[in-house]
Design a protein around this motif. Structure first.
Motif, mmCIF file in Angstrom:
data_model
loop_
_atom_site.group_PDB
_atom_site.id
_atom_site.type_symbol
_atom_site.label_atom_id
_atom_site.label_comp_id
_atom_site.label_asym_id
_atom_site.label_seq_id
_atom_site.Cartn_x
_atom_site.Cartn_y
_atom_site.Cartn_z
ATOM 1 N N VAL A 1 9.080 1.595 -19.554
ATOM 2 C CA VAL A 1 10.521 1.493 -19.264
ATOM 3 C C VAL A 1 11.294 1.351 -20.575
ATOM 4 C CG1 VAL A 1 12.260 0.351 -17.827
ATOM 5 C CG2 VAL A 1 9.835 0.038 -17.323
ATOM 6 N N VAL A 2 12.352 2.119 -20.713
ATOM 7 C CA VAL A 2 13.258 1.986 -21.862
ATOM 8 C C VAL A 2 14.655 1.776 -21.284
ATOM 9 C CG1 VAL A 2 14.258 3.170 -23.858
ATOM 10 C CG2 VAL A 2 11.840 3.517 -23.289
ATOM 11 N N ILE A 3 15.332 0.727 -21.752
ATOM 12 C CA ILE A 3 16.675 0.437 -21.230
ATOM 13 C C ILE A 3 17.710 0.749 -22.303
ATOM 14 C CG2 ILE A 3 18.214 -1.388 -20.377
ATOM 15 C CD1 ILE A 3 15.583 -2.802 -19.489
ATOM 16 N N VAL A 4 18.749 1.470 -21.897
ATOM 17 C CA VAL A 4 19.937 1.639 -22.746
ATOM 18 C C VAL A 4 21.077 1.002 -21.968
ATOM 19 C CG1 VAL A 4 21.515 3.284 -23.808
ATOM 20 C CG2 VAL A 4 19.077 3.820 -23.690
ATOM 21 N N HIS A 5 21.811 0.102 -22.601
ATOM 22 C CA HIS A 5 22.872 -0.564 -21.832
ATOM 23 C C HIS A 5 24.247 -0.171 -22.338
ATOM 24 C CE1 HIS A 5 23.914 -3.444 -24.984
ATOM 25 N NE2 HIS A 5 22.624 -3.482 -25.271
ATOM 26 N N GLY A 6 25.243 -0.377 -21.455
ATOM 27 C CA GLY A 6 26.640 -0.206 -21.828
ATOM 28 C C GLY A 6 27.274 -1.572 -22.032
ATOM 29 N N GLY A 7 28.524 -1.667 -21.672
ATOM 30 C CA GLY A 7 29.246 -2.933 -21.836
ATOM 31 C C GLY A 7 30.735 -2.710 -22.047
ATOM 32 N N ILE B 1 0.834 -1.209 0.000
ATOM 33 C CA ILE B 1 0.000 0.000 0.000
ATOM 34 C C ILE B 1 0.869 1.260 0.000
ATOM 35 C CG2 ILE B 1 -1.669 1.342 1.381
ATOM 36 C CD1 ILE B 1 -2.883 -0.980 -0.215
ATOM 37 N N GLU B 2 2.013 1.181 0.703
ATOM 38 C CA GLU B 2 2.912 2.353 0.711
ATOM 39 C C GLU B 2 3.407 2.706 -0.688
ATOM 40 O OE1 GLU B 2 6.101 1.629 3.476
ATOM 41 O OE2 GLU B 2 4.675 1.559 5.146
ATOM 42 N N SER B 3 3.439 1.695 -1.584
ATOM 43 C CA SER B 3 3.914 1.971 -2.953
ATOM 44 C C SER B 3 2.852 2.640 -3.811
ATOM 45 C CB SER B 3 4.315 0.689 -3.691
ATOM 46 O OG SER B 3 4.760 -0.268 -2.856
ATOM 47 N N LEU B 4 1.601 2.631 -3.327
ATOM 48 C CA LEU B 4 0.496 3.117 -4.161
ATOM 49 C C LEU B 4 0.716 4.532 -4.713
ATOM 50 C CD1 LEU B 4 -2.218 2.409 -5.398
ATOM 51 C CD2 LEU B 4 -3.323 3.197 -3.293
ATOM 52 N N PRO B 5 1.125 5.513 -3.865
ATOM 53 C CA PRO B 5 1.314 6.866 -4.426
ATOM 54 C C PRO B 5 2.356 6.879 -5.541
ATOM 55 C CG PRO B 5 1.522 6.897 -2.023
ATOM 56 C CD PRO B 5 1.386 5.465 -2.425
ATOM 57 N N TYR B 6 3.396 6.053 -5.399
ATOM 58 C CA TYR B 6 4.447 6.028 -6.433
ATOM 59 C C TYR B 6 3.908 5.386 -7.704
ATOM 60 C CZ TYR B 6 7.393 7.111 -2.468
ATOM 61 O OH TYR B 6 7.927 7.708 -1.367
ATOM 62 N N ILE B 7 3.120 4.326 -7.541
ATOM 63 C CA ILE B 7 2.544 3.662 -8.716
ATOM 64 C C ILE B 7 1.645 4.660 -9.456
ATOM 65 C CG2 ILE B 7 0.983 1.816 -9.490
ATOM 66 C CD1 ILE B 7 2.047 0.137 -7.121
ATOM 67 N N GLN B 8 0.847 5.407 -8.687
ATOM 68 C CA GLN B 8 -0.041 6.400 -9.321
ATOM 69 C C GLN B 8 0.771 7.482 -10.026
ATOM 70 O OE1 GLN B 8 -2.191 7.192 -5.724
ATOM 71 N NE2 GLN B 8 -4.019 6.120 -6.432
ATOM 72 N N GLN B 9 1.887 7.857 -9.393
ATOM 73 C CA GLN B 9 2.710 8.933 -9.958
ATOM 74 C C GLN B 9 3.383 8.522 -11.271
ATOM 75 O OE1 GLN B 9 5.732 10.170 -7.182
ATOM 76 N NE2 GLN B 9 6.619 11.634 -8.612
ATOM 77 N N PHE B 10 3.832 7.263 -11.348
ATOM 78 C CA PHE B 10 4.660 6.868 -12.506
ATOM 79 C C PHE B 10 3.915 6.117 -13.588
ATOM 80 C CE2 PHE B 10 7.911 7.025 -9.018
ATOM 81 C CZ PHE B 10 8.418 8.243 -9.415
ATOM 82 N N ARG B 11 2.665 5.721 -13.326
ATOM 83 C CA ARG B 11 1.889 5.003 -14.316
ATOM 84 C C ARG B 11 1.784 5.830 -15.605
ATOM 85 N NH1 ARG B 11 -1.655 0.870 -14.740
ATOM 86 N NH2 ARG B 11 -3.630 1.380 -15.704
ATOM 87 N N HIS B 12 2.045 5.176 -16.722
ATOM 88 C CA HIS B 12 2.007 5.813 -18.046
ATOM 89 C C HIS B 12 3.122 6.842 -18.271
ATOM 90 C CE1 HIS B 12 -1.579 3.632 -18.585
ATOM 91 N NE2 HIS B 12 -2.358 4.400 -17.855
ATOM 92 N N LYS B 13 4.076 6.921 -17.352
ATOM 93 C CA LYS B 13 5.209 7.836 -17.554
ATOM 94 C C LYS B 13 6.391 7.032 -18.112
ATOM 95 C CE LYS B 13 3.349 11.556 -15.818
ATOM 96 N NZ LYS B 13 3.105 11.701 -14.404
ATOM 97 N N THR B 14 7.308 7.743 -18.774
ATOM 98 C CA THR B 14 8.475 7.062 -19.351
ATOM 99 C C THR B 14 9.680 7.199 -18.419
ATOM 100 O OG1 THR B 14 7.683 7.469 -21.580
ATOM 101 C CG2 THR B 14 10.043 7.045 -21.342
ATOM 102 N N VAL B 15 10.325 6.074 -18.176
ATOM 103 C CA VAL B 15 11.544 6.073 -17.364
ATOM 104 C C VAL B 15 12.652 5.414 -18.184
ATOM 105 C CG1 VAL B 15 12.630 5.187 -15.254
ATOM 106 C CG2 VAL B 15 10.270 5.998 -15.183
ATOM 107 N N VAL B 16 13.722 6.164 -18.441
ATOM 108 C CA VAL B 16 14.855 5.615 -19.201
ATOM 109 C C VAL B 16 15.927 5.193 -18.194
ATOM 110 C CG1 VAL B 16 16.662 6.112 -20.903
ATOM 111 C CG2 VAL B 16 14.352 7.037 -21.219
ATOM 112 N N ILE B 17 16.350 3.932 -18.307
ATOM 113 C CA ILE B 17 17.347 3.401 -17.373
ATOM 114 C C ILE B 17 18.597 3.043 -18.156
ATOM 115 C CG2 ILE B 17 17.879 1.566 -15.723
ATOM 116 C CD1 ILE B 17 14.790 1.302 -15.347
#
Ligand SMILES: Nc1ncnc2c1ncn2[C@@H]1O[C@H](COP(=O)(O)OP(=O)(O)O)[C@@H](O)[C@H]1O
Ligand SMILES: CC(=O)N[C@@H](CCC(=O)OP(=O)(O)O)C(=O)O
Length: 296
Positions: A58-64, A12-28
């Motif tokens: 989620v979009v991942i860019v990796h190194g190596g 339940i503590e994660s709920l505000p974060y889930i609401q905040q990031f839903r449908h948002k783009t996060v590049v890792i």
């Protein structure tokens, strides 16, 4: 029962974060040094799948870098770097593309898919996703040299800088809920491959997608000050000072620069986080304290 109730509370503590990031783009950006062992790689894949399942794009860019160096070592080719960029001749370019696109990319895609996710691997050459031109860097005369000595232009070979991101391929994948995993090899003006620092690709993609967050996973807790203490926040306008006095050096320079560029392009938040920490991504996104350094 008590333990189960505690678990429910954590959810339940994660709920505000889930609401905040839903449908948002996060590049890792998943750095080569953060791919420490199989256990950590699995945790990374699970974090990514969880984010995808709760509706984060989620979009991942990796190194190596270290993985490239291992093959170069077997081929008895000695790597060299200028300002954190690999000097890349034709033969090295072949190795870079083979390792990043043929090996590291497929390992990450395989791990995510095997753990229940839906990942698709791409390089910047697929769908002309990452267009680039040859990068030329100039090394200024040092403080002791004659003031009138012109800066030296260094040819790094087939090293690129991003000129354009064609994001259609990513929007197409997003429609079907695929997780794109991108290797930092771009397409040059002549159609040939160019080797691009993965931080720079991640920053450019985050900018093009107007991402909510750019998270760079690396092998230190974050950006440190001169005394070695972790800086939890860092203003973009203070970066030049810290680079100038040598506090920020080597591979940390492209990282902080790419955060600054991403912010300029409209990315909301940028972080440099320790990828050696289990569940680093979830800790950064779903806890009030966060981890690593935020550059704002
Ligand atoms: N001020 C600083 N704070 C933290 N790390 C720094 C700093 N300046 C230089 N570094 C170096 O930058 C490295 C991270 O860059 P790099 O090795 O290129 O990472 P990656 O492979 O994840 O891209 C750290 O391991 C550290 O040695
Ligand atoms: C031009 C340049 O330096 N390209 C990098 C690309 C890989 C990379 O950036 O990997 P990490 O994130 O693991 O360092 C290289 O050849 O190592």
């Amino acid at each position: 029962m008590k333990a189960s109730i505690e678990r429910a509370k954590i959810l339940i503590e994660s709920l505000p974060y889930i609401q905040q990031f839903r449908h948002k783009t996060v590049v890792i950006k998943y750095g080569g040094h953060a791919m420490v062992d199989e256990n950590l790689q699995r945790q990374f894949a699970l974090d990514v799948i969880l984010l995808n399942h709760i509706g984060v794009n989620v979009v991942i860019v990796h190194g190596g870098g270290p993985q490239i160096n291992r093959l170069l070592d077997r081929l008895e080719i000695t790597p060299s770097y200028v300002q954190g960029m690999r000097v890349t001749d034709g033969e090295t370019m072949n190795v870079v593309e083979m390792v990043l696109v043929g090996r590291v990319n497929k390992d990450i895609v395989g791990l995510i898919n095997h753990s229940g996710g839906k990942a698709v691997g791409l390089s910047g050459r697929d769908g002309d996703l990452v267009c680039a031109r040859k990068l030329q860097i100039s090394v200024g005369a040092d403080a002791d040299a004659l003031a009138e000595a012109p800066p030296e232009i260094i040819d790094l070979g087939r090293v690129g800088e991003v000129t354009k991101i064609n994001a259609e391929v990513l929007t197409t994948l997003k429609r079907e809920d695929f997780i794109p995993v991108i290797a930092p090899v771009g397409v040059g003006e002549d159609g040939q491959a160019l080797n691009i620092n993965a931080d720079l690709v991640a920053g450019a993609i985050a900018g093009a997608l107007q991402a909510e967050k750019l998270i760079l996973l690396t092998d230190v807790e974050g950006v440190k000050d001169k005394g070695g203490a972790l800086l939890r926040t860092l203003r973009a306008q203070d970066l030049d000072l810290l680079i100038g006095d040598g506090t920020i050096a080597g591979g940390m320079i492209p990282k902080v620069n790419c955060c600054r560029d991403a912010l300029r392009q409209g990315v909301h938040k940028t972080y440099i986080v320790d990828g050696r920490l289990e569940h680093a991504i979830l800790l950064e996104m779903f806890t009030h304290e966060g981890v690593g350094t935020e550059i704002y």
